[in-house]
Design a protein around this motif. Sequence first.
Motif, PDB file in Angstrom:
ATOM      1  N   ASN A 178      34.986 -92.594 -15.566  1.00  0.00           N
ATOM      2  CA  ASN A 178      35.382 -93.820 -14.867  1.00  0.00           C
ATOM      3  C   ASN A 178      36.275 -94.719 -15.716  1.00  0.00           C
ATOM      4  OD1 ASN A 178      33.806 -93.214 -12.518  1.00  0.00           O
ATOM      5  ND2 ASN A 178      31.983 -93.859 -13.643  1.00  0.00           N
ATOM      6  N   ILE A 179      37.232 -94.104 -16.423  1.00  0.00           N
ATOM      7  CA  ILE A 179      38.180 -94.852 -17.223  1.00  0.00           C
ATOM      8  C   ILE A 179      39.456 -95.041 -16.414  1.00  0.00           C
ATOM      9  CG2 ILE A 179      39.513 -94.933 -19.363  1.00  0.00           C
ATOM     10  CD1 ILE A 179      36.520 -95.153 -19.770  1.00  0.00           C
ATOM     11  N   ASN A 180      39.840 -96.276 -16.220  1.00  0.00           N
ATOM     12  CA  ASN A 180      41.047 -96.597 -15.465  1.00  0.00           C
ATOM     13  C   ASN A 180      42.271 -96.337 -16.319  1.00  0.00           C
ATOM     14  OD1 ASN A 180      43.090 -97.750 -13.888  1.00  0.00           O
ATOM     15  ND2 ASN A 180      41.737 -99.365 -13.148  1.00  0.00           N
TER      16      ASN A 180
ATOM     17  N   ARG B 131      29.225 -92.613 -22.956  1.00  0.00           N
ATOM     18  CA  ARG B 131      29.573 -91.296 -22.431  1.00  0.00           C
ATOM     19  C   ARG B 131      30.834 -90.768 -23.094  1.00  0.00           C
ATOM     20  NH1 ARG B 131      29.720 -90.602 -16.116  1.00  0.00           N
ATOM     21  NH2 ARG B 131      30.175 -88.495 -16.878  1.00  0.00           N
ATOM     22  N   VAL B 132      31.750 -91.664 -23.441  1.00  0.00           N
ATOM     23  CA  VAL B 132      32.988 -91.243 -24.097  1.00  0.00           C
ATOM     24  C   VAL B 132      32.688 -90.675 -25.479  1.00  0.00           C
ATOM     25  CG1 VAL B 132      35.192 -92.067 -25.032  1.00  0.00           C
ATOM     26  CG2 VAL B 132      34.403 -92.885 -22.808  1.00  0.00           C
ATOM     27  N   LEU B 133      31.682 -91.251 -26.147  1.00  0.00           N
ATOM     28  CA  LEU B 133      31.335 -90.840 -27.498  1.00  0.00           C
ATOM     29  C   LEU B 133      30.259 -89.755 -27.543  1.00  0.00           C
ATOM     30  CD1 LEU B 133      31.185 -94.377 -29.130  1.00  0.00           C
ATOM     31  CD2 LEU B 133      33.026 -92.714 -29.336  1.00  0.00           C
ATOM     32  N   LYS B 134      29.807 -89.312 -26.399  1.00  0.00           N
ATOM     33  CA  LYS B 134      28.646 -88.421 -26.345  1.00  0.00           C
ATOM     34  C   LYS B 134      28.874 -87.106 -27.076  1.00  0.00           C
ATOM     35  CE  LYS B 134      25.314 -86.429 -23.103  1.00  0.00           C
ATOM     36  NZ  LYS B 134      24.923 -86.268 -21.688  1.00  0.00           N
TER      37      LYS B 134
ATOM     38  N   ARG C 168      40.616 -94.108 -23.602  1.00  0.00           N
ATOM     39  CA  ARG C 168      41.577 -93.144 -23.043  1.00  0.00           C
ATOM     40  C   ARG C 168      42.050 -92.166 -24.121  1.00  0.00           C
ATOM     41  NH1 ARG C 168      46.647 -91.782 -23.049  1.00  0.00           N
ATOM     42  NH2 ARG C 168      47.184 -93.357 -24.603  1.00  0.00           N
ATOM     43  N   VAL C 169      42.359 -92.694 -25.303  1.00  0.00           N
ATOM     44  CA  VAL C 169      42.842 -91.862 -26.397  1.00  0.00           C
ATOM     45  C   VAL C 169      41.752 -90.890 -26.867  1.00  0.00           C
ATOM     46  CG1 VAL C 169      43.618 -91.924 -28.796  1.00  0.00           C
ATOM     47  CG2 VAL C 169      44.578 -93.530 -27.146  1.00  0.00           C
ATOM     48  N   LEU C 170      40.519 -91.353 -26.924  1.00  0.00           N
ATOM     49  CA  LEU C 170      39.422 -90.479 -27.330  1.00  0.00           C
ATOM     50  C   LEU C 170      39.231 -89.326 -26.344  1.00  0.00           C
ATOM     51  CD1 LEU C 170      36.753 -93.049 -28.560  1.00  0.00           C
ATOM     52  CD2 LEU C 170      38.207 -91.581 -29.945  1.00  0.00           C
TER      53      LEU C 170
ATOM     54  N   MET D 139      40.647 -85.059 -15.738  1.00  0.00           N
ATOM     55  CA  MET D 139      39.269 -84.794 -15.314  1.00  0.00           C
ATOM     56  C   MET D 139      38.286 -85.615 -16.145  1.00  0.00           C
ATOM     57  SD  MET D 139      39.215 -80.674 -14.609  1.00  0.00           S
ATOM     58  CE  MET D 139      37.436 -80.732 -14.368  1.00  0.00           C
ATOM     59  N   MET D 140      38.520 -85.700 -17.460  1.00  0.00           N
ATOM     60  CA  MET D 140      37.626 -86.472 -18.311  1.00  0.00           C
ATOM     61  C   MET D 140      37.721 -87.963 -18.011  1.00  0.00           C
ATOM     62  SD  MET D 140      37.869 -84.597 -22.014  1.00  0.00           S
ATOM     63  CE  MET D 140      37.325 -82.899 -22.221  1.00  0.00           C
TER      64      MET D 140
END
Length: 207
Positions: A185-187, A69-72, A139-141, A179-180
């Motif tokens: 669901n990134i801690n 999902r982060v790379l979507k 997180r950085v992405l 929000m992202m």
Amino acid sequence: MRYQQTPISRLAKAGKFLQSDGAWHPFVDEEGMYYRVREKMVQRVRIEKGEDDETLLRLFEDFEPLPLRVLKEGFREELQFVVDDDRYLLTGNLLRVYDGWEQLSAAGKRLGIRLFFLGGNSLQYSIEFTEWHSQEIARVLLLSKAFARVASQLVKDAREGIPHLHTEITGLLRTAHEMMMEQNNINKEAPPRRGKKADVQGRLFDE
């Protein structure tokens, strides 16, 4: 160095020829390119000229595949990382120049974002971070996505003559990033560091 990952199912027949033992292997026809099959994901690392293959590959020994999902959106190409003294940079990201972009640059500095004029109508930015693990890079992405999204809105607002204060831009960036993070669901808290990773980073920066 550059990183990319692809679900092995997308490679169709080509995926059958990859070694799936979880170890890094060189691509036969591409110098400086390595792959590893892990969790049904093909991870690829491209070591560029002047970089040390063995040293940089150590960084990826315990590097888990990033959440899809982060790379979507926005990261279908290779991710470019640079080792800069005692920190890392996610770099090579481009934006369009607009009137007032200096305020975006000033707001980004507080979040570890370096933005500078590349030439023509292009801006380039990089993001600094000091912990090397999948969660921190996710997180950085997402911060990069948030920065690009806010920049896109500011370009439109500049065309329409809508001004923004420095503090307002900072708030927009933080809100978009939070929000992202929540949506994916990134801690925010980094996982505990293991000695092996710390040793690798120490060796890398001491060389």
